[in-house]
Structure formats: C-alpha cells, structure tokens
Scaffold this motif. Structure first.
Motif, PDB file in Angstrom:
ATOM      1  N   LYS A  83       2.325  12.204  -5.278  1.00 25.56           N
ATOM      2  CA  LYS A  83       1.254  11.518  -6.659  1.00 25.56           C
ATOM      3  C   LYS A  83       0.457  10.767  -6.124  1.00 25.56           C
ATOM      4  O   LYS A  83      -0.714  10.505  -6.015  1.00 25.56           O
ATOM      5  N   LEU A  84       0.361  10.024  -4.712  1.00 22.45           N
ATOM      6  CA  LEU A  84      -0.683   9.683  -3.707  1.00 22.45           C
ATOM      7  C   LEU A  84      -1.690  10.705  -3.834  1.00 22.45           C
ATOM      8  O   LEU A  84      -2.970   9.489  -4.191  1.00 22.45           O
ATOM      9  N   ARG A  85      -1.746  11.770  -3.537  1.00 22.46           N
ATOM     10  CA  ARG A  85      -3.299  12.729  -3.437  1.00 22.46           C
ATOM     11  C   ARG A  85      -3.348  12.456  -5.028  1.00 22.46           C
ATOM     12  O   ARG A  85      -5.254  12.383  -5.334  1.00 22.46           O
ATOM     13  N   ALA A  86      -2.748  12.552  -6.093  1.00 15.22           N
ATOM     14  CA  ALA A  86      -3.345  11.970  -7.580  1.00 15.22           C
ATOM     15  C   ALA A  86      -4.327  11.235  -7.483  1.00 15.22           C
ATOM     16  O   ALA A  86      -5.168  11.498  -8.379  1.00 15.22           O
ATOM     17  N   GLN A  87      -2.991   9.695  -7.616  1.00 15.55           N
ATOM     18  CA  GLN A  87      -4.359   8.538  -7.339  1.00 15.55           C
ATOM     19  C   GLN A  87      -5.674   8.529  -6.250  1.00 15.55           C
ATOM     20  O   GLN A  87      -6.097   8.159  -7.402  1.00 15.55           O
ATOM     21  N   ILE A  88      -5.191   9.330  -5.296  1.00 17.51           N
ATOM     22  CA  ILE A  88      -6.979   9.165  -5.501  1.00 17.51           C
ATOM     23  C   ILE A  88      -7.334  10.590  -5.359  1.00 17.51           C
ATOM     24  O   ILE A  88      -9.048   9.880  -5.675  1.00 17.51           O
ATOM     25  N   TYR A  89      -7.185  11.405  -6.045  1.00 19.40           N
ATOM     26  CA  TYR A  89      -7.745  11.935  -7.014  1.00 19.40           C
ATOM     27  C   TYR A  89      -8.398  11.886  -7.925  1.00 19.40           C
ATOM     28  O   TYR A  89      -9.815  12.134  -8.589  1.00 19.40           O
ATOM     29  N   ASP A  90      -7.619  10.898  -9.092  1.00 19.64           N
ATOM     30  CA  ASP A  90      -7.868  10.469 -10.066  1.00 19.64           C
ATOM     31  C   ASP A  90      -7.556   9.557 -10.496  1.00 19.64           C
ATOM     32  O   ASP A  90      -6.804  10.172 -11.970  1.00 19.64           O
ATOM     33  N   ALA A  91      -7.846   8.174 -10.405  1.00 19.05           N
ATOM     34  CA  ALA A  91      -6.685   7.140 -10.172  1.00 19.05           C
ATOM     35  C   ALA A  91      -6.363   7.241 -12.074  1.00 19.05           C
ATOM     36  O   ALA A  91      -5.658   6.441 -12.559  1.00 19.05           O
ATOM     37  N   ARG A  92      -7.960   7.733 -12.942  1.00 21.02           N
ATOM     38  CA  ARG A  92      -7.239   7.756 -14.338  1.00 21.02           C
ATOM     39  C   ARG A  92      -6.654   8.298 -15.009  1.00 21.02           C
ATOM     40  O   ARG A  92      -6.027   7.865 -16.600  1.00 21.02           O
ATOM     41  N   ASN A  95      -3.992   5.260 -15.590  1.00 24.76           N
ATOM     42  CA  ASN A  95      -5.163   3.651 -15.969  1.00 24.76           C
ATOM     43  C   ASN A  95      -5.892   4.645 -16.580  1.00 24.76           C
ATOM     44  O   ASN A  95      -7.194   4.471 -15.669  1.00 24.76           O
ATOM     45  N   PRO A  96      -6.311   4.340 -17.388  1.00 28.13           N
ATOM     46  CA  PRO A  96      -8.099   5.395 -17.863  1.00 28.13           C
ATOM     47  C   PRO A  96      -9.381   3.781 -17.791  1.00 28.13           C
ATOM     48  O   PRO A  96     -10.260   4.686 -17.268  1.00 28.13           O
ATOM     49  N   ASP A  97      -8.887   2.639 -17.761  1.00 32.50           N
ATOM     50  CA  ASP A  97      -9.738   1.697 -17.341  1.00 32.50           C
ATOM     51  C   ASP A  97      -9.626   1.450 -16.182  1.00 32.50           C
ATOM     52  O   ASP A  97     -10.329   0.704 -15.676  1.00 32.50           O
ATOM     53  N   THR A  98      -9.500   2.002 -14.915  1.00 36.73           N
ATOM     54  CA  THR A  98      -9.233   1.729 -13.707  1.00 36.73           C
ATOM     55  C   THR A  98     -10.944   2.007 -12.822  1.00 36.73           C
ATOM     56  O   THR A  98     -11.765   2.344 -14.130  1.00 36.73           O
ATOM     57  N   ILE A  99     -11.100   0.340 -12.235  1.00 35.16           N
ATOM     58  CA  ILE A  99     -12.460   0.686 -11.512  1.00 35.16           C
ATOM     59  C   ILE A  99     -11.994   1.763  -9.982  1.00 35.16           C
ATOM     60  O   ILE A  99     -13.468   1.701  -9.880  1.00 35.16           O
ATOM     61  N   MET A 100     -11.404   2.222 -10.201  1.00 33.87           N
ATOM     62  CA  MET A 100     -10.696   3.242  -8.944  1.00 33.87           C
ATOM     63  C   MET A 100     -11.898   4.832  -8.816  1.00 33.87           C
ATOM     64  O   MET A 100     -11.649   5.076 -10.552  1.00 33.87           O
TER      65      MET A 100
END
Lengths: 124, 283
Positions: A83-92, A95-100
């Motif tokens: 899940k952490l990897r997925a967040q780094i891979y594509d945080a959208r 949250n589609p509006d993320t600034i990450m």
C-alpha cells in the motif's frame, strides 16, 4: 496548521526514536535489504530523484518542506508494504487532486527505484 | 497518533480545488474570500508584496534589500529607451500618451476587434513594429526595462482589468482559469497546487507565495535571475510563467502565447482592486 504539523512531527520523532532504540534486533531481513534501504535513502534525498524532502520531514534530512505530512511511524500508517508502494507509485489513486508527484505513473522513478525508496520509507 | 494523522489527511483532502463554472465576478469573490479566511491577519492590500505579505522573517530581509533596490537602474534604463527617438522621429510616448499618469493598471485587456488578450509587453512591441523598429525579445532585457519604467509610473494605481463579458473575452478568461487549475508536467502540479492550496507552506526551504497579488509587482528583479547564465535579474511575468512550468517539468509555452496571455488575464483579474507596486524585488 504548521504548528500542528510541527508538534506532531516532534512528538512522533521522539516516539519513533524511542521505539528504534528499544528494538534489539534489526528490522531488516538481510544484507541485500540493507543495501536497498541505503540506496532508497539516497534516492529519497536526491533532488533530481525522489526529492521527498521538498514536501516531507524525514529524520536525517535538512530543510524539509511541510506540504505533506512528516514521514514517521510509517509501519503503523502503512502496515502493508504494497500500500505504501502504491501511494508512492501513484498517489492519485487515493486522491485525484493530490499534489504528490505520481513517481511511478509519470516515470520520475523506475520500478526498481520505487522498490528501494519504499523499503527506506517503510523503515521510518 | 493515528487519529491525528487521520484528521490531518482529512484536512488536506478538503483543501483540494474544484474548477467551477462560476462567473468571473463570482470567481473573484471566492478567490478573495479564500485568502481572507486562510490568512486572517493579512490585510488584502498587503498581498501585492507576495510571499513577504505572509512571512515576517522573509519580509524583514526583503525590506532591507529594498532600501537599495537593485531594479532602480533598470527603471532609468527603461526611461532612456522610452524617450529615445525612433528612426521616424517618434518615440514610445506616441503610443502611450497617458504614460505619465500611469497606464499599467488597465493591462491586460481583451480586444474584441482582434479577439486577443492585449498585454503591456504586447503593446510595447506593437509600438516598435508599428513605427518600423525591430521588436524586443519578450522575456528579459529592454522589454523588462521599458516595462519597469511604465510600471514605476503606474505605482499606486489600482489594478483595473475589465470584467470579461463577451463570449470571446469569457473564452480567453476561462482558458486562463483552466491553465491555473490544471495539473501539468511530469510532476503533475497545477499553479493552484502551490499558490492557492499551499501558500505559506514550505517546499524544501522556500515558502510558497499566494497567487493573490502576484501580478502587481511585475516586471520583477529576481535574485535567481541575476547570474552569468540567467541575466541581470530583470524579467517579465511570462518569463516567470515559463520558469514555473519548467519547475514542474512541463514544456513551457512561448512568452505572449495565447496560453500565457489567457493566464495573465485570469491571474490579474483575480487581483483586481489591489495596487500596483512594480517593479519589485523577489527572491
């Protein structure tokens, strides 16, 4: 808000430090993992690569930004490595509006690099 | 701990933008209200000072620099160029009859006849070519000096971009608004991500400036534009737009392209009612 983040950051850093010191055995399975974690740290701090410090406070990094939350207690926030990897891979995805930055989806980092960065971030 | 982090992430989620179909007047009202709510102690007229309106430590440093402003010699250079006769005997004053009274507050405006947003830089170069002279380059150098002189004479005037009302003007405005809120580049960031959702927050050691008031101080002298590679420090608003786009690893548009003119139109309209204070000094 900034104070709030700062307070959390301080509290959690102390907590994380205490937890680390209390741990008798290393968190990593083997030397290969250690090497990946070291490389992951390098990539995370590299301005041209992960540049995580642009937005996140990370222990050992200087002049961190505060757009994102401090990277602490990562194992309790992300018990599952994937899940952490997925967040780094594509945080959208969360949250589609993320600034990450979508590090994997926009090929800022390679898949291997994301593995190493995730390993490092998961130790925090 | 988890509770705090959950609360934090909820707060962050709420702060995301929604590009609405509101009228320019409603956009302006909402834009203002948002900043007023976000920085309760900052008077609206202070936003013309950029990041220095919201960060006291940077402000003190900036005020020290402003005692001997590095842009001053470029105002003089601009004045010299402005008054120099063209080959046909005329000068810039023939194109800008009211320049002494201040004219920058009316830029940009939408010209129905040409269907274009007209900028101050556009009119400076139009004046040259109309008079048989060669146009200046768009981003730095003479155009920024002449712009600085015109801006200096316009200091204290109230930004007065006419509210877009015709279909063509509204289309240009909405194009600019779309640019402002749209994600772009390899880093997938919009103008709004940094300058609407995160002003006051730090990106590494730099504090992000609020979008409100941005255009008031241009052309600007930026310390980061003063180097053997970058030039003498002076630059136009569109030069800055290009730099911002590059920073998110997007291909910049050309200065004075329809895209940047539309962005300037929206961006400046959002600052209507604030005072001009260009040229100014930025980090």
């Amino acid at each position: 808000m900034q104070d709030f983040i700062h307070n959390i950051s301080t509290t959690v850093s102390v907590a994380a430090l205490t937890a680390c010191l209390g741990l008798a055995t290393p968190l990593t399975a083997n030397a290969a993992d250690d090497a990946d974690i070291a490389k992951g740290k390098e990539l995370s701090f590299d301005r041209k690569k992960g540049n995580c410090l642009a937005c996140h406070d990370i222990a050992g990094g200087s002049l961190p930004g505060n757009i994102g939350p401090p990277l602490v207690a990562m194992k309790s926030r992300f018990p599952e490595f994937d899940k952490l990897r997925a967040q780094i891979y594509d945080a959208r995805k969360n949250n589609p509006d993320t600034i990450m930055v979508p590090f994997g989806a926009h090929a800022v980092l390679t898949d291997t690099e994301i593995d190493m960065v995730t390993k490092f971030i998961h130790t925090l | 701990m988890k509770k705090y982090l959950a609360a934090l992430s909820v707060l962050l989620m709420i702060a995301t933008p929604v590009v609405s179909q509101a009228s320019p007047e409603e956009d302006l009202k909402n834009f203002r209200a948002y900043f007023k709510d976000r920085f309760k102690d900052v008077p609206v007229e202070d936003y013309i000072n950029g990041v220095y309106a919201i960060d006291q430590a940077s402000r003190e440093q900036w005020e020290q620099y402003e005692e001997f402003p590095p842009y001053e010699i470029y105002i003089s250079k601009g004045e010299e160029i402005f008054n120099k006769k063209f080959a046909n005997g005329k000068s810039f004053a023939s194109c800008f009859p009211n320049y002494k009274k201040g004219i920058k507050q009316n830029y940009p405006y939408f010209d129905e006849a040409s269907g274009q947003v007209v900028t101050m830089e556009g009119d400076i170069n139009k004046c040259l070519t109309d008079n048989g002279e060669e146009a200046f380059k768009w981003q730095k150098g003479k155009i920024a000096y002449v712009g600085a002189y015109i801006a200096y004479l316009s200091r204290g005037k109230t930004i007065n971009v006419k509210t877009p009302s015709t279909p063509a003007a509204l289309a240009a405005y909405n194009k600019g608004k779309q640019h402002f809120y749209a994600k772009r580049g390899q880093l997938n960031m919009s103008c709004a991500d940094c300058h609407y959702n995160n002003p006051g927050n730090k990106i590494r050691a730099d504090i992000l400036s609020p979008a409100l008031g941005h255009p008031s101080g241009f052309p600007v002298y930026r310390n980061s534009w003063a180097s053997s590679d970058a030039g003498d420090g002076m630059g136009t608003l569109h030069r800055r737009y290009g730099g911002c786009n590059k920073q998110v690893r997007a291909k910049p548009f050309k200065p004075q392209s329809d895209e940047y003119k539309a962005l300037e139109y929206f961006h400046t309209y959002m600052s209507n009612g604030l005072k001009l204070n260009g040229p100014s000094l930025r980090k």
